[in-house]
Design a protein around this motif. Structure first.
Motif, short mmCIF file in Angstrom:
data_model
loop_
_atom_site.label_atom_id
_atom_site.label_comp_id
_atom_site.label_asym_id
_atom_site.label_seq_id
_atom_site.Cartn_x
_atom_site.Cartn_y
_atom_site.Cartn_z
N ILE A 1 0.84 -1.21 0.00
CA ILE A 1 0.00 0.00 0.00
C ILE A 1 0.87 1.25 0.00
O ILE A 1 0.62 2.21 -0.75
CB ILE A 1 -0.96 0.00 1.20
N ILE A 2 1.91 1.27 0.83
CA ILE A 2 2.79 2.44 0.88
C ILE A 2 3.47 2.65 -0.47
O ILE A 2 3.54 3.79 -0.97
CB ILE A 2 3.84 2.26 2.01
N GLN A 3 3.97 1.58 -1.06
CA GLN A 3 4.63 1.70 -2.38
C GLN A 3 3.66 2.20 -3.44
O GLN A 3 4.03 2.97 -4.33
CB GLN A 3 5.20 0.34 -2.80
N LEU A 4 2.40 1.77 -3.34
CA LEU A 4 1.38 2.23 -4.28
C LEU A 4 1.18 3.74 -4.18
O LEU A 4 1.11 4.44 -5.19
CB LEU A 4 0.05 1.50 -3.99
N PHE A 5 1.14 4.26 -2.96
CA PHE A 5 0.98 5.70 -2.76
C PHE A 5 2.22 6.46 -3.22
O PHE A 5 2.13 7.57 -3.75
CB PHE A 5 0.65 6.00 -1.30
N LEU A 6 3.40 5.88 -3.01
CA LEU A 6 4.64 6.52 -3.46
C LEU A 6 4.68 6.63 -4.98
O LEU A 6 5.22 7.60 -5.53
CB LEU A 6 5.86 5.75 -2.96
N ARG A 7 4.10 5.66 -5.66
CA ARG A 7 4.07 5.70 -7.14
C ARG A 7 3.02 6.66 -7.67
O ARG A 7 3.00 6.94 -8.87
CB ARG A 7 3.81 4.29 -7.70
N ASN A 8 2.15 7.12 -6.77
CA ASN A 8 1.03 7.95 -7.23
C ASN A 8 1.02 9.35 -6.61
O ASN A 8 -0.04 9.91 -6.34
CB ASN A 8 -0.30 7.24 -6.94
N GLY A 9 2.19 9.92 -6.42
CA GLY A 9 2.27 11.34 -6.04
C GLY A 9 2.66 11.64 -4.61
O GLY A 9 2.77 12.81 -4.24
N CYS A 10 2.87 10.62 -3.79
CA CYS A 10 3.31 10.85 -2.41
C CYS A 10 4.81 10.63 -2.29
O CYS A 10 5.43 10.02 -3.15
CB CYS A 10 2.59 9.89 -1.45
N ARG A 11 5.38 11.12 -1.23
CA ARG A 11 6.75 10.76 -0.87
C ARG A 11 6.75 10.26 0.56
O ARG A 11 5.84 10.54 1.33
CB ARG A 11 7.70 11.94 -1.04
N MET A 12 7.82 9.53 0.91
CA MET A 12 7.92 8.94 2.24
C MET A 12 8.14 10.05 3.28
O MET A 12 8.98 10.93 3.10
CB MET A 12 9.09 7.96 2.29
N ALA A 13 7.37 9.99 4.35
CA ALA A 13 7.51 10.99 5.41
C ALA A 13 8.81 10.79 6.16
O ALA A 13 9.29 9.66 6.34
CB ALA A 13 6.33 10.88 6.38
#
Length: 468
Positions: free
Chosen positions: A99-111
């Motif tokens: 899930i985290i990797q999915l969000f990183l691929r879609n415009g987020c960065r790791m906090a």
């Protein structure tokens, strides 16, 4: 930190569990989540009200990653002040990372560490001392730490500082105004009221500075050194206090050659017990190093327990010499550590005759009997240790300073306000007093974050865990 970026991180502890929570925060948190979440109701997240929870699936294209609950918090009414989405998924580490990797691929960065709380600070949701209290609350391991962190997080400490700073700032403004009219020789700041305020600020700062002594040990655990000759039962006592076999117990003298430390909580207060190497004359090089460390640990401790072997005192003929030696040893420790609470414990009381106990009570009035082996007297020892801790401020819910950064700023503010007080007594000119008033304001502002810089923020939030 780019304020326009959307960040994501695991908010719960890493590893497998029943559930895990993944936190997303930023301007696009809801819109990104909406693209990756398919609600069972078919509704879009962006169209939902704040503070609502929705059941559905996290989708990676056509693939379902997990059935989840998604909580929506629209800024500024969220922890960070930004749009926030919290995804409660199943606690598989594989699912979490997918899930985290999915969000990183879609415009987020790791906090980064502490970045969610940093957002909250930058958005005015909490001041800096409250933000630091969040980390203390997460790290709290006993009732005392929890109570102090909660009081600070709710603004008790910062509210007190803020009120003083505002009052001083009003007078500072009047003093600055006097400087603009220096040629007219007028006073806008009433000196009598100013003196009263300075005295009040000094009293509050002194109380807060002094509270650090107790706050620091409450936060880190009160170190208690258990000292005595070899084979008197120090390791057995440590095991009895911890209720486990933490230290090696042997009839062979000199078994403990290094200090052993462990912590227990007694009535909400953390105590860090240190079982030290036995003190005696020895030619063993390794044991000598352990004995040297014993004296180092005594110097570092807040409380000292001298443990003596009661079974050696049962022989009536040897009472006088042995009790005299114990008395001398106790006085030696007291004289070299006069400011530290001291307890003299006579161990192995279960094998002592009543005649011997009466003699010991006469010769060593402050001695307490204990049997580390049977546990008799351990509860009384714990109560005595609690008596050494000044818990009055804690019980009265007073502000207790536990943060060394706050202590440093308070100390500097106190030094500056004392200069103002001296200046008022000597009737110094407004321009000279204005310098010390500004310095006081500066150091008070450091605590709450009204005066700050990127380096300071970096140092503070680097100590946070990822996801908070």
């Amino acid at each position: 930190m780019n304020r326009n970026e959307t960040i994501v991180a695991l908010a719960t502890a890493s590893g497998a569990g029943a559930i895990a929570v993944i936190r997303v925060s930023g301007k696009n948190a809801i819109s990104i989540s909406s693209e990756l979440f398919k609600s069972v109701s078919g509704k879009k997240l962006e169209e939902q009200k704040t503070h609502t929870i929705h059941l559905g699936h996290i989708m990676d294209g056509a693939q379902i990653l997990d059935e989840v609950l998604v909580s929506v918090f629209k800024g500024p009414h969220s922890y960070t002040g930004e749009n926030v989405v919290e995804i409660s998924c199943h606690g598989s580490p594989y699912i979490q990372q997918e899930i985290i990797q999915l969000f990183l691929r879609n415009g987020c960065r790791m906090a980064e560490a502490g970045e969610f709380t940093l957002q909250a600070f930058l958005n005015g949701k909490m001041d800096l001392s409250q933000a630091e209290a969040v980390a203390d609350l997460i790290a709290s391991e006993n009732a005392a730490n929890h109570q102090i962190a909660m009081q600070q997080m709710r603004g008790g400490f910062s509210g007190e500082i803020q009120k003083l700073r505002e009052q001083l700032l009003n007078f500072a403004s009047l003093i600055e105004l006097e400087l603009d009219f220096a040629e007219e020789d007028v006073e806008f700041a009433d000196r009598t009221q100013f003196k009263a305020l300075v005295n009040r600020i000094q009293e509050v700062l002194k109380r807060l500075v002094n509270s650090f002594a107790i706050g620091n040990v409450l936060k880190n655990g009160i170190p208690v050194a258990i000292v005595g000759e070899p084979n008197v039962g120090k390791s057995t006592l440590l095991n009895a206090l911890l209720n486990e076999d933490r230290a090696i117990v042997s009839d062979i003298a000199g078994t403990t050659r290094d200090s052993i430390e462990d912590e227990i909580t007694i009535s909400g207060i953390g105590f860090r017990f240190i079982d030290t190497a036995g003190i005696r004359d020895t030619e063993d090089v390794v044991e000598s190093i352990g004995i040297k460390k014993t004296f180092e640990k005594i110097a570092q401790s807040q409380v000292i327990i001298l443990l003596v072997d009661g079974s050696n005192l049962n022989l009536v003929d040897s009472h006088t010499d042995k009790l005299s030696n114990i008395h001398l040893e106790a006085n030696k420790i007291r004289s070299t550590n006069p400011e530290k609470p001291f307890l003299l414990l006579v161990n192995k009381s279960d094998v002592l005759s009543e005649e011997t106990k009466n003699i010991i009570k006469t010769e060593l009035e402050d001695a307490h009997f204990i049997s580390a082996k049977t546990g008799n007297g351990v509860d009384e020892l714990q109560n005595r240790l609690l008596e050494f801790v000044n818990t009055g401020a804690l019980r009265n819910n007073e502000t207790i300073v536990t943060n060394s950064r706050h202590y440093d700023s308070l100390l500097r503010a106190l030094q500056a306000i004392e200069k103002v007080q001296i200046g008022l007594g000597e009737d110094l000119s407004s321009d000279l007093m204005a310098i010390d008033v500004k310095e006081t304001l500066y150091h008070l502002g450091e605590i709450t974050g009204e005066v700050t810089n990127d380096e300071l923020l970096g140092n503070i939030f680097a100590n946070f865990c990822i996801g908070k």
